[in-house]
Scaffold this motif. Structure first.
Motif, PDB file in Angstrom:
ATOM      1  N   VAL A 470       3.337 -10.623   5.082  1.00  0.00           N
ATOM      2  CA  VAL A 470       3.551  -9.199   5.342  1.00  0.00           C
ATOM      3  C   VAL A 470       4.984  -8.798   4.956  1.00  0.00           C
ATOM      4  O   VAL A 470       5.216  -7.741   4.337  1.00  0.00           O
ATOM      5  CB  VAL A 470       3.274  -8.875   6.820  1.00  0.00           C
ATOM      6  CG1 VAL A 470       3.706  -7.438   7.156  1.00  0.00           C
ATOM      7  CG2 VAL A 470       1.795  -9.057   7.128  1.00  0.00           C
ATOM      8  N   LEU A 473       5.205  -8.314   1.320  1.00  0.00           N
ATOM      9  CA  LEU A 473       4.654  -7.031   0.890  1.00  0.00           C
ATOM     10  C   LEU A 473       5.684  -5.913   1.056  1.00  0.00           C
ATOM     11  O   LEU A 473       5.826  -5.038   0.183  1.00  0.00           O
ATOM     12  CB  LEU A 473       3.394  -6.703   1.702  1.00  0.00           C
ATOM     13  CG  LEU A 473       2.132  -7.520   1.420  1.00  0.00           C
ATOM     14  CD1 LEU A 473       1.031  -7.163   2.426  1.00  0.00           C
ATOM     15  CD2 LEU A 473       1.643  -7.261  -0.006  1.00  0.00           C
ATOM     16  N   ILE A 474       6.407  -5.940   2.171  1.00  0.00           N
ATOM     17  CA  ILE A 474       7.431  -4.920   2.417  1.00  0.00           C
ATOM     18  C   ILE A 474       8.535  -5.015   1.379  1.00  0.00           C
ATOM     19  O   ILE A 474       8.989  -3.994   0.827  1.00  0.00           O
ATOM     20  CB  ILE A 474       8.001  -5.075   3.843  1.00  0.00           C
ATOM     21  CG1 ILE A 474       6.923  -4.734   4.895  1.00  0.00           C
ATOM     22  CG2 ILE A 474       9.243  -4.217   4.037  1.00  0.00           C
ATOM     23  CD1 ILE A 474       6.481  -3.295   4.888  1.00  0.00           C
ATOM     24  N   GLU A 477       7.274  -3.675  -1.968  1.00  0.00           N
ATOM     25  CA  GLU A 477       7.128  -2.227  -1.974  1.00  0.00           C
ATOM     26  C   GLU A 477       8.495  -1.546  -1.959  1.00  0.00           C
ATOM     27  O   GLU A 477       8.721  -0.537  -2.632  1.00  0.00           O
ATOM     28  CB  GLU A 477       6.305  -1.778  -0.763  1.00  0.00           C
ATOM     29  CG  GLU A 477       5.873  -0.333  -0.813  1.00  0.00           C
ATOM     30  CD  GLU A 477       4.866  -0.065  -1.928  1.00  0.00           C
ATOM     31  OE1 GLU A 477       4.822   1.094  -2.405  1.00  0.00           O
ATOM     32  OE2 GLU A 477       4.147  -1.008  -2.338  1.00  0.00           O
ATOM     33  N   LEU A 499       4.365  -2.621  10.067  1.00  0.00           N
ATOM     34  CA  LEU A 499       3.135  -2.704   9.286  1.00  0.00           C
ATOM     35  C   LEU A 499       2.061  -3.498  10.034  1.00  0.00           C
ATOM     36  O   LEU A 499       0.875  -3.151  10.004  1.00  0.00           O
ATOM     37  CB  LEU A 499       3.418  -3.346   7.930  1.00  0.00           C
ATOM     38  CG  LEU A 499       2.213  -3.512   6.997  1.00  0.00           C
ATOM     39  CD1 LEU A 499       1.522  -2.171   6.746  1.00  0.00           C
ATOM     40  CD2 LEU A 499       2.643  -4.149   5.670  1.00  0.00           C
ATOM     41  N   PHE A 533       7.637   4.960   2.619  1.00  0.00           N
ATOM     42  CA  PHE A 533       6.843   4.559   1.455  1.00  0.00           C
ATOM     43  C   PHE A 533       5.836   5.611   0.991  1.00  0.00           C
ATOM     44  O   PHE A 533       5.342   5.539  -0.139  1.00  0.00           O
ATOM     45  CB  PHE A 533       6.072   3.272   1.769  1.00  0.00           C
ATOM     46  CG  PHE A 533       6.962   2.110   2.109  1.00  0.00           C
ATOM     47  CD1 PHE A 533       7.916   1.656   1.215  1.00  0.00           C
ATOM     48  CD2 PHE A 533       6.830   1.469   3.325  1.00  0.00           C
ATOM     49  CE1 PHE A 533       8.732   0.580   1.531  1.00  0.00           C
ATOM     50  CE2 PHE A 533       7.641   0.387   3.650  1.00  0.00           C
ATOM     51  CZ  PHE A 533       8.602  -0.054   2.750  1.00  0.00           C
ATOM     52  N   ALA A 537       0.788   4.619  -0.011  1.00  0.00           N
ATOM     53  CA  ALA A 537       1.332   3.255  -0.018  1.00  0.00           C
ATOM     54  C   ALA A 537       1.071   2.562   1.322  1.00  0.00           C
ATOM     55  O   ALA A 537       0.752   1.374   1.373  1.00  0.00           O
ATOM     56  CB  ALA A 537       2.829   3.292  -0.324  1.00  0.00           C
ATOM     57  N   ARG A 540      -2.467   1.388   1.501  1.00  0.00           N
ATOM     58  CA  ARG A 540      -2.667   0.217   0.635  1.00  0.00           C
ATOM     59  C   ARG A 540      -2.033  -1.029   1.243  1.00  0.00           C
ATOM     60  O   ARG A 540      -2.644  -2.098   1.270  1.00  0.00           O
ATOM     61  CB  ARG A 540      -2.075   0.495  -0.736  1.00  0.00           C
ATOM     62  CG  ARG A 540      -2.075  -0.706  -1.673  1.00  0.00           C
ATOM     63  CD  ARG A 540      -1.683  -0.313  -3.093  1.00  0.00           C
ATOM     64  NE  ARG A 540      -0.534   0.573  -3.111  1.00  0.00           N
ATOM     65  CZ  ARG A 540       0.738   0.155  -2.971  1.00  0.00           C
ATOM     66  NH1 ARG A 540       1.003  -1.120  -2.778  1.00  0.00           N
ATOM     67  NH2 ARG A 540       1.733   1.039  -3.017  1.00  0.00           N
ATOM     68  N   LEU A 541      -0.834  -0.897   1.764  1.00  0.00           N
ATOM     69  CA  LEU A 541      -0.162  -2.045   2.383  1.00  0.00           C
ATOM     70  C   LEU A 541      -0.946  -2.554   3.597  1.00  0.00           C
ATOM     71  O   LEU A 541      -1.092  -3.765   3.817  1.00  0.00           O
ATOM     72  CB  LEU A 541       1.261  -1.665   2.796  1.00  0.00           C
ATOM     73  CG  LEU A 541       2.270  -1.453   1.669  1.00  0.00           C
ATOM     74  CD1 LEU A 541       3.570  -0.863   2.220  1.00  0.00           C
ATOM     75  CD2 LEU A 541       2.540  -2.774   0.949  1.00  0.00           C
ATOM     76  N   GLN A 544      -4.012  -4.451   2.410  1.00  0.00           N
ATOM     77  CA  GLN A 544      -3.645  -5.763   1.881  1.00  0.00           C
ATOM     78  C   GLN A 544      -3.299  -6.738   3.007  1.00  0.00           C
ATOM     79  O   GLN A 544      -3.715  -7.903   2.998  1.00  0.00           O
ATOM     80  CB  GLN A 544      -2.463  -5.625   0.912  1.00  0.00           C
ATOM     81  CG  GLN A 544      -2.817  -4.943  -0.393  1.00  0.00           C
ATOM     82  CD  GLN A 544      -1.594  -4.733  -1.282  1.00  0.00           C
ATOM     83  OE1 GLN A 544      -0.465  -4.603  -0.782  1.00  0.00           O
ATOM     84  NE2 GLN A 544      -1.813  -4.682  -2.587  1.00  0.00           N
ATOM     85  N   ALA A 545      -2.544  -6.270   3.964  1.00  0.00           N
ATOM     86  CA  ALA A 545      -2.152  -7.137   5.074  1.00  0.00           C
ATOM     87  C   ALA A 545      -3.365  -7.531   5.921  1.00  0.00           C
ATOM     88  O   ALA A 545      -3.489  -8.684   6.366  1.00  0.00           O
ATOM     89  CB  ALA A 545      -1.114  -6.427   5.942  1.00  0.00           C
TER      90      ALA A 545
END
Length: 597
Positions: A470, A473-474, A477, A499, A533, A537, A540-541, A544-545
């Motif tokens: 995670v 990912l941050i 982004e 997140l 973001f 976004a 999407r994040l 994904q997480a």
């Protein structure tokens, strides 16, 4: 020569090709049977395992050796019930005591094979009965009585075969004195069955008092099903009752499909001082054996009938074993499905718990509120979304509390959920298996109703790995949004736990702003991330997480699931069943052909 006629050399070549193909097929069958595994405790599995062992033994002891050596002498096994007089008969046939007879049971423990010296090479090797090692016996000399002839009952193990060369035995045929088919000894009965299965020809001995017994008839019916050439010797018939008893036995033989069996009657006669029958009593049997010895075509016919019948019987056994393999496969699939269903339910419950706000309570909620604050910041959110960006900037510039406490609380809460659901799945799978005899057998004395000891540590490691994912990912982004880099520099970990909070309210594709879980907890998280973001976004994040978390949870459950599924292993089925069915059909075809001797 007429083109339609074939020369002897071409006939021999064709016969050699048939023989080679037959041996190749039989070796393939042997390979499949040797590798066959029927591990599950299903109804009839013991019979199937016994059938597989019997088929494998008969391939080694008789079918393969006979197909490889069609011209070898016949092996005539003398078998029958306890006390029927088998050894006395063998002694009478050769004219001297060569095998021990008497009142002590069982008399014959170690089988004795009598052959003409000219035929010795066929039997000194392990061509037939390869599991029995050879022992060279000697002819009894002098006036040794039958009660002391041959091998003493306890003198040698039954894993050997005593070979005795005697010119009294005609060439082209050997006599094997076998143990009792209904012996009180399990080993004796098993050896008797093995020897009879290796025979080209049976000399089956019974008595006037025992000829209707069940055990001998079970074997005789088996012989009939395999088309084996059988001579039935009715021994110890009271004087004057020969015709009556013989007629009754002949009727039984005809009724059971053995009308072609030779029937010899030996009347009740006193034995001489050496324990021998008068020569005249067995003269018809000796004449019959001598005729077989002198008739090459007749011997070939016996080989043809017995070998083809035995191969057809093997075809039926392989077909039955194919059905047993299919049953094992089906049962294994059901056991596997029971386990998979239990763990699939657990995966579903974990997915729900990690997306419906369940985790946004207790310690996680408390640490989150410590992290973001509950006073001025919440009021700022309520005053209007237009000023959120400014408030968030002030929040980060004000050095918020470390995110590590929230991260630890998430790890602890998530670990508890996964361990709890994994334990429930293990208990469910264990209970399902214990309700099934096959499952109980696979479990044995092991208790799989709880997660493995190392599971909590594995869960903790996977959660930490997910948290690291995670954070990555941050970072990725943030790197794409250079204008926001100054906010990211104030707390990648902080944005990461935010997140995670959003992920835990990601029900049915909805985010925290739409469901408002746990008193606005996820609303706060989402708005913080959106301010940095953007809304798309964040969605999407979060997706994904969440997907990454689900993958890791599934992997963790699979590690516990494998403790069950590894016990099921491969149950065959599919291609194995097809191979066995194909081999059974080929054997049936082979059993209909006439081997050329």
């Amino acid at each position: 020569m007429n083109p339609s006629e074939s020369s002897p050399s071409s006939d021999n070549g064709a016969a050699a090709l048939v023989q080679e193909a037959a041996v190749g097929l039989l070796e393939n069958v042997r390979t499949e049977l040797a590798a066959l595994d029927l591990p599950l405790a299903l109804p009839g599995v013991e019979a199937a395992r016994s059938q597989a062992a019997s088929a494998l033994g008969q391939l080694d002891d008789y079918i393969l050796p006979r197909w490889r050596s069609l011209e070898a002498p016949l092996l005539a096994v003398v078998g029958g019930s306890t006390g029927a007089g088998k050894s006395t008969l063998v002694n009478a046939l050769v004219g001297r005591p060569v095998t021990r007879s008497g009142a002590i049971r069982p008399t014959t423990r170690q089988p004795i094979l009598l052959h003409n010296p000219q035929d010795a090479p066929w039997f000194t090797s392990t061509r037939v009965l390869p599991t029995l090692h050879r022992v060279q016996g000697e002819l009894v000399k002098g006036n040794t009585p039958a009660s002391r002839a041959g091998v003493a009952p306890d003198a040698s193990a039954m894993t050997s075969l005593v070979l005795v060369a005697d010119t009294a035995v005609p060439t082209g045929i050997a006599l094997l004195d076998a143990p009792d088919v209904d012996s009180i000894s399990d080993d004796n009965r098993q050896l008797a069955g093995q020897l009879l299965a290796a025979a080209d020809l049976w000399l089956f001995v019974t008595t006037a008092n025992r000829y209707a017994d069940a055990v001998p008839w079970k074997l005789l019916l088996d012989a009939a099903s395999r088309d084996i050439t059988v001579a039935v010797i009715l021994d110890r018939v009271p004087q004057g009752a020969e015709q009556e008893v013989a007629a009754d036995l002949q009727e039984m033989l005809t009724r059971e499909g053995l009308s072609g069996a030779q029937l010899f009657v030996i009347p009740e006669m006193p034995l001489d001082e050496l324990g021998m029958l008068p020569v005249a009593t067995v003269a018809p049997i000796n004449a019959w054996l001598a005729n077989i010895s002198q008739d090459a075509a007749g011997r070939a016919e016996i080989v043809r009938r017995t070998l083809n019948g035995t191969v057809r019987s093997l075809s039926g056994k392989v077909e039955m074993l194919s059905e047993a393999v299919q049953a094992q496969h089906d049962a294994g699939e059901q056991l596997a499905q029971d386990v998979q269903a239990a763990f699939a339910d657990a995966a579903t419950r974990i997915t729900k718990a990690t997306s419906d706000g369940t985790l946004l309570r207790g310690e996680v909620l408390a640490r989150w509120q410590d992290f973001v604050g509950t006073g001025e910041f919440f009021r700022a959110l309520e005053s209007g979304i237009g000023r959120v960006r400014d408030r968030i900037g002030a929040f980060f510039r004000g050095q918020p509390p470390p995110a590590v406490k929230v991260e630890v609380a998430i790890e602890t809460g998530l670990q508890a959920v996964i361990i709890d659901q994994g334990g429930r799945a293990c208990e469910d799978a264990d209970q399902r298996w214990r309700a099934d005899p096959a499952g109980r057998q696979l479990l044995g004395m092991d208790d799989l109703s709880a997660v493995s000891p190392e599971f909590p540590a594995e869960v903790a490691a996977e959660i930490r790995a997910w948290q690291g994912e995670v954070m990555a990912l941050i970072r990725a982004e943030g790197a794409a949004k250079r204008s926001q880099a100054r906010w990211l520099s104030f707390g990648v970990n902080g944005l990461g736990v935010i997140l995670m909070i959003v992920v835990f309210s990601f029900t049915g594709g909805l985010t925290g702003a739409e469901v408002g879980i746990a008193g606005g907890t996820a609303v706060v998280g989402q708005k913080l991330l959106e301010a940095i973001f953007g809304e798309d976004a964040v969605r999407r994040l979060a997706q994904q997480a969440k997907t990454a978390l689900d993958v890791r949870c599934t992997s963790l459950l699979e590690s516990q699931q494998r403790r069950f599924l590894d016990r099921v292993g491969s149950m065959g089925g599919g291609t194995l069943v097809q191979r066995l069915d194909s081999l059974a059909g080929q054997l049936a075809d082979l059993g209909g052909k006439e081997p050329r001797t």
